[in-house]
Design a protein around this motif. Structure first.
Motif, short mmCIF file in Angstrom:
data_model
loop_
_atom_site.label_atom_id
_atom_site.label_comp_id
_atom_site.label_asym_id
_atom_site.label_seq_id
_atom_site.Cartn_x
_atom_site.Cartn_y
_atom_site.Cartn_z
N GLN A 54 24.27 -33.40 13.46
CA GLN A 54 23.08 -32.80 14.07
C GLN A 54 23.40 -31.41 14.62
O GLN A 54 22.60 -30.48 14.52
CB GLN A 54 22.55 -33.71 15.19
CG GLN A 54 21.96 -35.00 14.64
CD GLN A 54 21.46 -35.95 15.73
OE1 GLN A 54 21.79 -35.81 16.90
NE2 GLN A 54 20.66 -36.93 15.33
N HIS A 55 24.61 -31.27 15.15
CA HIS A 55 25.01 -29.97 15.68
C HIS A 55 25.17 -28.95 14.54
O HIS A 55 24.78 -27.78 14.68
CB HIS A 55 26.31 -30.13 16.47
CG HIS A 55 26.74 -28.89 17.19
ND1 HIS A 55 27.79 -28.10 16.79
CD2 HIS A 55 26.22 -28.27 18.30
CE1 HIS A 55 27.91 -27.07 17.62
NE2 HIS A 55 26.97 -27.15 18.53
N VAL A 93 14.56 -29.76 14.79
CA VAL A 93 15.94 -30.23 14.58
C VAL A 93 16.06 -31.63 15.19
O VAL A 93 15.45 -31.92 16.22
CB VAL A 93 16.98 -29.27 15.23
CG1 VAL A 93 17.10 -27.98 14.45
CG2 VAL A 93 16.64 -28.99 16.69
N GLU A 94 16.87 -32.46 14.55
CA GLU A 94 17.15 -33.80 15.09
C GLU A 94 18.30 -33.68 16.08
O GLU A 94 19.39 -33.20 15.73
CB GLU A 94 17.57 -34.75 13.96
CG GLU A 94 16.46 -35.13 13.01
CD GLU A 94 15.47 -36.15 13.60
OE1 GLU A 94 15.67 -36.60 14.75
OE2 GLU A 94 14.49 -36.46 12.89
N VAL A 95 18.07 -34.09 17.32
CA VAL A 95 19.14 -33.99 18.33
C VAL A 95 19.27 -35.30 19.11
O VAL A 95 19.63 -35.30 20.29
CB VAL A 95 18.93 -32.79 19.28
CG1 VAL A 95 19.27 -31.48 18.58
CG2 VAL A 95 17.51 -32.73 19.84
N THR A 96 19.02 -36.43 18.45
CA THR A 96 19.01 -37.71 19.17
C THR A 96 20.32 -37.97 19.91
O THR A 96 20.32 -38.47 21.04
CB THR A 96 18.78 -38.87 18.20
OG1 THR A 96 19.80 -38.82 17.18
CG2 THR A 96 17.42 -38.82 17.54
N GLU A 97 21.45 -37.63 19.29
CA GLU A 97 22.75 -37.97 19.90
C GLU A 97 23.08 -37.03 21.05
O GLU A 97 23.69 -37.43 22.04
CB GLU A 97 23.86 -37.95 18.83
CG GLU A 97 23.61 -38.89 17.68
CD GLU A 97 23.24 -40.31 18.13
OE1 GLU A 97 22.07 -40.70 17.91
OE2 GLU A 97 24.09 -41.01 18.72
N TYR A 154 21.81 -27.84 13.65
CA TYR A 154 21.33 -26.89 14.70
C TYR A 154 21.90 -25.50 14.42
O TYR A 154 21.16 -24.49 14.47
CB TYR A 154 21.77 -27.44 16.05
CG TYR A 154 21.59 -26.51 17.23
CD1 TYR A 154 20.37 -26.42 17.89
CD2 TYR A 154 22.66 -25.75 17.71
CE1 TYR A 154 20.22 -25.59 18.99
CE2 TYR A 154 22.51 -24.92 18.81
CZ TYR A 154 21.29 -24.83 19.45
OH TYR A 154 21.14 -24.01 20.54
#
Ligand code: CIR
Length: 255
Positions: free
Chosen positions: A34-35, A233-237, A38
């Motif tokens: 995910q990072h 953006v996916e930032v679930t973690e 980003y």
């Protein structure tokens, strides 16, 4: 030209600081993916991404925003409110020294960059669990010669000021009014977060586009309806570590 300083997700991110969230398992590989996505979003919007040296022993070091405040003329190296995070600043200072003269905050000041919201020559500083009055006073004295006006702002219920409010456009605040008073910021257009999405107040404005978490669809809909271009953006973690999108970069404008 905009340079974005970032730092890789630590394999120890599961031992991060937590204040308002219960600890949940963090999938490190997914957090790292995910990072990377980003960083790709920053790059796709025209930023040059510069990765800081990895610090795998520092769980929260991916959240580089908290270690510095970069202005046009000067950069402030913070003294983070969490003791575990103070070793993060040295390598950030070394990198920023190539771009700006540095000012180091001194004890008893504590400041996390997540508490600093800049609007032109005004800097709003959240009085949070991490940032204190001594930091506000040191910033005020250090930045007055550059023409910055420093304003302390009470926040409650969240980690940082920018957990509650960020700029979605130069004239538009994305805000959770349960956590900060919207009247403190002057007559701006407001996009309130959806009631079911209290953590949705943090977006990163790059040019005219807002980098924004995919996990807040109701608030994203409100932003889109307000004409704000979004890059999701996916930032679930990272959210499980109490982070969001502003906190994973330091933006430096200019050559
Ligand atoms: C902390 O508690 O310091 C980290 N776990 C999260 C910091 C997030 N920083 C930010 O939003 N500016």
């Amino acid at each position: 030209m905009i340079t974005a300083l970032t730092r890789a997700v630590s394999p120890a991110i599961g031992q991060c600081e937590l204040t308002h969230l219960a600890r949940q398992p963090i999938n490190v590989a997914l957090a790292q993916a995910q990072h990377h996505a980003y960083e790709a979003a920053l790059h796709s919007l025209g930023a040059q991404v510069q990765q800081l040296p990895p610090t795998p022993h520092l769980p929260d070091a991916v959240f580089v925003e908290d270690t510095a405040v970069v202005l046009d003329e000067v950069a402030i190296i913070t003294r983070p409110g969490a003791i575990s995070r103070r070793p993060e600043t040295a390598s950030v200072a070394a990198a920023l020294a190539a771009y700006r003269p540095l000012i180091h905050l001194q004890a008893p000041a504590t400041l996390d960059g997540g508490d600093v919201l800049r609007m032109g020559r005004r800097l709003y500083i959240g009085s949070s669990g991490r940032s204190n009055q001594a930091a506000i006073e040191q910033l005020r004295a250090a930045l007055a010669p550059y023409g910055y006006h420093v304003v302390g702002v009470p926040v409650s219920g969240c980690l940082h000021l920018k957990s509650a409010v960020t700029l979605a456009a130069p004239d538009t605040l994305l805000i959770n009014r349960q956590w900060v008073d919207s009247h403190l910021f002057g007559p701006l257009r407001l996009v309130p977060v959806a009631e079911a999405e209290p953590y949705a107040g943090n977006g990163l404005l790059l040019g005219e586009t807002l980098i924004y978490p995919a996990g807040y669809p109701q608030t994203a809909q409100r932003l889109a309806a307000a004409g704000i271009p979004l890059q999701l953006v996916e930032v679930t973690e990272l959210v499980k570590a109490e982070g969001a999108v502003t906190c994973c970069s330091l933006l430096i404008t200019g050559p």
